[in-house]
Design an enzyme around this catalytic site. Structure first.
Site, short mmCIF file in Angstrom:
data_model
loop_
_atom_site.label_atom_id
_atom_site.label_comp_id
_atom_site.label_asym_id
_atom_site.label_seq_id
_atom_site.Cartn_x
_atom_site.Cartn_y
_atom_site.Cartn_z
N GLU A 40 0.84 -1.20 0.00
CA GLU A 40 0.00 0.00 0.00
C GLU A 40 0.87 1.25 0.00
OE1 GLU A 40 -2.53 2.45 3.35
OE2 GLU A 40 -2.55 0.26 3.46
N LYS A 128 -9.67 -2.64 8.35
CA LYS A 128 -8.38 -2.28 8.90
C LYS A 128 -8.57 -1.88 10.36
CE LYS A 128 -6.23 1.71 8.29
NZ LYS A 128 -5.40 2.82 7.74
#
Length: 207
Positions: A40, A128
């Site tokens: 990411e 998350k």
């Protein structure tokens, strides 16, 4: 392979904010050489989108996502730049809808049972858990009671060590996000990641 299948196997998602195209290429090259298949790039500066756009073609085999996304406009912009998934620090309904429309996997942040449930209802591919250092592995373990099917990616506070990663995985996390602590030693990055991947692969799939 699909992104979730990769995360279930590799159990980690490295994440960082690139300072330049060269910085992004250098770090991603080390990660890919170590065996990482998903990473990411966090959107925390005005130049991240352009860096992402230039870095993306160098890693066609890498599932490269964009993090810290707070608007549908940014979600679409990074998708156009080749993002394979979108991450937010919290659930942003407009981003969730954009990801459903694109379609792209969406990982919104959550820090409470209600927030995890709301993220699931919004179509999140996984949640998350953030900030991990505040909530701790005990929260993940307790979460599996009311929400046994929640796919949790822990971010914040995970140390790049076998012990730390193992604690989160033992608690029931699908995977862990590894940020600034992982990248503190650029020269040792590839070796550290390769060792952690060996560790999680030896453990087998527990998610």
């Amino acid at each position: 392979m699909k992104l979730l299948d990769i995360l279930r196997q590799d159990r980690m998602l490295p994440l960082f904010t690139p300072t330049s195209v060269e910085d992004g290429i250098q770090k991603l090259t080390s990660l890919q050489a170590a065996g990482i298949r998903a990473a990411e790039l966090t959107h925390r500066s005005a130049g991240t989108l352009e860096i992402f756009r230039e870095v993306r073609p160098h890693f066609p085999g890498l599932q490269l996502g964009a993090g810290t996304i707070f608007s549908a406009e940014d979600a679409h912009a990074f998708a156009d730049a080749g993002a394979a998934f979108i991450v937010s620090p919290c659930l942003v309904p407009a981003v969730a809808q954009a990801c459903l429309d694109l379609p792209l996997p969406y990982f919104p942040g959550a820090g409470a049972v209600r927030e995890v449930w709301e993220a699931q209802q919004a179509g999140a591919a996984a949640v998350k858990l953030f900030p991990g250092e505040v909530l701790g592995p005990a929260f993940v373990r307790a979460l599996r009671g009311p929400l046994p099917n929640a796919l949790v990616l822990v971010s914040g506070g995970v140390q790049p060590t076998r012990q730390s990663v193992g604690e989160w995985l033992d608690a029931g996390a699908m995977a862990v996000g590894l940020g600034s602590k992982l990248f503190a030693d650029p020269d040792g990055l590839e070796g550290t990641v390769a060792d952690l991947l060996q560790f999680v692969h030896e453990r087998g799939q527990n998610a």
